[in-house]
Design a protein around this motif. Structure first.
Motif, short mmCIF file in Angstrom:
data_model
loop_
_atom_site.label_atom_id
_atom_site.label_comp_id
_atom_site.label_asym_id
_atom_site.label_seq_id
_atom_site.Cartn_x
_atom_site.Cartn_y
_atom_site.Cartn_z
N LYS A 219 0.67 -1.04 0.20
CA LYS A 219 0.03 0.00 0.45
C LYS A 219 0.49 1.32 -0.52
CE LYS A 219 -4.23 -2.35 2.65
NZ LYS A 219 -4.28 -2.82 4.12
N ILE A 220 0.90 2.37 -0.91
CA ILE A 220 1.21 3.16 -1.20
C ILE A 220 0.28 4.57 -0.54
CG2 ILE A 220 2.84 4.73 -2.60
CD1 ILE A 220 3.37 1.96 -2.75
N PHE A 221 0.67 4.89 1.24
CA PHE A 221 -0.32 6.19 1.67
C PHE A 221 0.49 7.47 0.89
CE2 PHE A 221 0.22 2.22 4.13
CZ PHE A 221 -1.44 2.03 4.52
N GLU A 222 -0.76 8.27 1.03
CA GLU A 222 -0.48 9.81 0.39
C GLU A 222 0.95 9.64 0.70
OE1 GLU A 222 -3.02 14.62 -0.64
OE2 GLU A 222 -3.47 12.40 1.55
N GLY A 223 1.51 10.21 2.39
CA GLY A 223 2.66 11.27 2.71
C GLY A 223 3.62 10.63 1.76
N ARG A 224 3.62 8.54 1.14
CA ARG A 224 4.82 8.35 0.23
C ARG A 224 4.30 9.08 -0.80
NH1 ARG A 224 7.41 3.36 1.82
NH2 ARG A 224 7.18 3.23 4.14
N THR A 225 3.96 9.62 -1.74
CA THR A 225 3.86 10.56 -2.86
C THR A 225 4.44 11.94 -2.81
OG1 THR A 225 1.83 10.96 -2.25
CG2 THR A 225 2.11 9.47 -3.31
N LYS A 226 4.90 12.28 -1.18
CA LYS A 226 5.24 13.60 -1.36
C LYS A 226 6.30 13.85 -1.86
CE LYS A 226 1.21 14.85 -0.22
NZ LYS A 226 0.39 15.86 -0.61
N LEU A 227 6.40 15.50 -2.16
CA LEU A 227 8.27 15.32 -2.80
C LEU A 227 8.98 15.21 -1.94
CD1 LEU A 227 10.05 15.58 -5.44
CD2 LEU A 227 9.49 18.02 -5.30
N GLY A 228 8.93 16.12 -0.58
CA GLY A 228 9.61 15.93 0.37
C GLY A 228 9.92 14.21 1.22
N PHE A 229 9.34 14.11 1.46
CA PHE A 229 9.96 12.03 1.82
C PHE A 229 10.33 11.54 0.78
CE2 PHE A 229 8.30 7.81 1.42
CZ PHE A 229 8.37 7.72 2.55
N LEU A 230 9.81 11.83 -0.55
CA LEU A 230 10.95 11.18 -1.45
C LEU A 230 11.77 11.66 -2.00
CD1 LEU A 230 8.12 10.90 -4.46
CD2 LEU A 230 8.86 8.97 -3.07
N ALA A 231 12.76 12.82 -1.39
CA ALA A 231 13.30 13.12 -1.48
C ALA A 231 14.13 13.21 -0.45
CB ALA A 231 13.61 14.80 -1.56
N ARG A 232 13.38 12.67 0.69
CA ARG A 232 14.76 12.50 1.89
C ARG A 232 15.03 11.21 1.31
NH1 ARG A 232 12.42 11.17 7.36
NH2 ARG A 232 13.60 11.43 8.50
N ARG A 233 14.54 10.13 1.17
CA ARG A 233 14.75 9.00 1.47
C ARG A 233 15.42 8.37 0.16
NH1 ARG A 233 11.51 4.50 2.62
NH2 ARG A 233 12.01 3.14 1.53
N ALA A 234 15.29 9.75 -1.10
CA ALA A 234 16.45 9.11 -1.60
C ALA A 234 17.96 9.42 -1.34
CB ALA A 234 16.47 10.26 -2.77
N PHE A 235 17.87 10.45 -0.63
CA PHE A 235 18.96 10.76 0.14
C PHE A 235 19.48 9.75 1.13
CE2 PHE A 235 22.14 13.14 3.51
CZ PHE A 235 22.92 13.36 3.22
N TRP A 236 18.43 9.99 2.03
CA TRP A 236 18.97 8.88 2.78
C TRP A 236 18.95 6.51 2.29
CZ3 TRP A 236 21.50 10.35 7.02
CH2 TRP A 236 21.04 10.95 7.49
N GLN A 237 18.73 6.31 1.11
CA GLN A 237 19.52 5.81 -0.12
C GLN A 237 20.56 5.62 -0.83
OE1 GLN A 237 18.15 2.70 -0.75
NE2 GLN A 237 16.09 2.41 -0.21
N GLY A 238 20.90 7.02 0.02
CA GLY A 238 22.12 6.80 -1.08
C GLY A 238 23.62 6.45 0.34
N TYR A 239 23.08 7.23 0.91
CA TYR A 239 24.16 7.62 2.43
C TYR A 239 24.01 5.88 3.55
CZ TYR A 239 25.62 8.69 7.32
OH TYR A 239 25.76 7.83 8.28
N SER A 240 22.30 5.03 2.80
CA SER A 240 22.99 3.66 2.76
C SER A 240 23.91 2.81 2.32
CB SER A 240 21.62 3.20 2.86
OG SER A 240 20.41 4.22 4.35
N VAL A 293 19.98 13.43 -6.07
CA VAL A 293 20.11 13.78 -4.62
C VAL A 293 20.42 12.30 -3.84
CG1 VAL A 293 18.13 13.58 -2.79
CG2 VAL A 293 17.73 14.61 -4.71
N VAL A 294 20.21 10.59 -4.34
CA VAL A 294 21.13 9.68 -3.56
C VAL A 294 22.80 10.03 -3.95
CG1 VAL A 294 21.45 7.22 -4.09
CG2 VAL A 294 19.41 8.44 -4.75
N GLY A 295 23.19 11.01 -5.41
CA GLY A 295 24.14 10.58 -5.01
C GLY A 295 24.34 11.71 -3.55
N LEU A 296 24.07 12.54 -3.58
CA LEU A 296 25.04 13.23 -2.75
C LEU A 296 23.94 12.59 -1.11
CD1 LEU A 296 23.08 16.52 -3.80
CD2 LEU A 296 24.83 16.46 -3.44
N GLY A 297 23.50 11.84 -1.36
CA GLY A 297 23.15 10.84 0.16
C GLY A 297 24.52 10.15 0.10
#
Length: 306
Positions: A219-240, A293-297
């Protein structure tokens, strides 16, 4: 072959979704299963489940356990495996629903000699799907992305809401490393299953058998479709990934995926734009943005690691 399915839950707001997940598990075509539910350190939520659904759990032989304190998802999964009695342990999240053939399709892989198996995670859009969000980046919302294999094949890992292991292999590996998942301060580390599967590949020389017919709907809830959430997730994916490289020594699949984006998908989106497809243009911009953003992370993770 007995299969133990581990479901971890924490927030009372997820109760209805958690029960829907459980209902999908008791509706499986494959009968030799057990369902183990771990409530992670929330006694009020645990009591609510027992009071409201205790009889339902007893009728269906569902085992419910409470962590006395909040351990996080990965340690909760490890505890579920320790309590399991199956030959195989499978994982699904409380915001997902399993196709009725899910376990049956996973078991096919083990009958062919697999030591780990996983399947396809299909997005179930609770919120409206953003027109601009590229299918190449579905991994950011916990779904199988464009570019992942579409036939039965061995891969390094599948997603944590659709992955399974022979129980003896999982225990021999020591389970999930809690340092590779969860929120720690401002960090949102991701990749518990990735790191575990890399260790498995080093020890056994084998990965996860991927069966696209073993389907789970996430299930993909509304919060997971917001640009801010996705950008933060992309950054921490790169960090991870930087942490993963430091811990396990390899991120070859990620580098291959980057090549796939640069050599294939950018050109495909450009061709779509040339044909007048506005969505391709929007998705190309999003692809370039998230890749950056992933690259920055990743770079931040490399610097922090020093």
């Amino acid at each position: 072959m007995k299969v133990s399915v581990v479901v971890c839950t924490y927030s009372p707001a997820m109760l209805n979704h958690f029960i829907e997940c459980i209902e999908s598990l008791i509706s499986q075509n494959y009968e030799n299963t057990e369902i183990i539910c771990i409530v992670d350190g929330n006694r009020g939520y645990y009591d609510k489940i027992k009071n409201k659904y205790g009889e339902f759990f007893r009728e269906n032989n569902i085992k419910l356990f409470l962590n006395e304190k909040n351990l996080g998802l990965l340690l909760s999964r490890n505890r579920g495996v320790e309590l399991a009695e199956g030959d195989v342990v499978a994982f699904i999240d409380d915001d997902a629903v399993a196709d009725e053939k899910w376990i049956e399709e996973l078991v096919k892989m083990y009958r062919n000699g697999a030591i780990a198996a996983g399947g396809k995670l299909v997005p179930l859009w609770v919120a409206k799907k953003p027109r601009w969000f590229p299918e190449e980046f579905y991994w950011m919302i916990g779904a199988t992305h464009l570019g992942f294999p579409d036939t039965v094949t061995e891969v390094r890992n599948t997603f944590g809401s659709n992955i399974s292991f022979r129980r003896d292999v999982f225990l021999e590996l020591g389970g999930f490393n809690p340092e590779m998942g969860g929120i720690k301060g401002r960090r949102m580390l991701q990749g518990g299953e990735t790191e575990l599967c890399e260790r498995m590949r080093k020890k056994y020389g084998r990965g996860v058998m991927y069966n696209p017919n073993a389907i789970v709907y996430h299930k993909i809830f509304e919060g997971r479709t917001k640009l801010g959430f996705l950008a933060r997730r992309a950054f921490w994916q790169g960090y991870s990934k930087a942490v993963m490289e430091r811990v396990a020594g390899k991120i070859g699949e990620e580098k291959s995926f980057l090549g796939y984006l640069v050599r294939g998908r950018v050109a495909a989106r450009l061709k779509g734009m040339a044909r007048g497809n506005l969505e391709d243009g929007l998705k190309l911009v999003a692809m370039l943005f998230f890749t950056g953003v992933v690259g920055l992370g990743y770079l931040w993770g490399k610097v922090a690691g020093r």
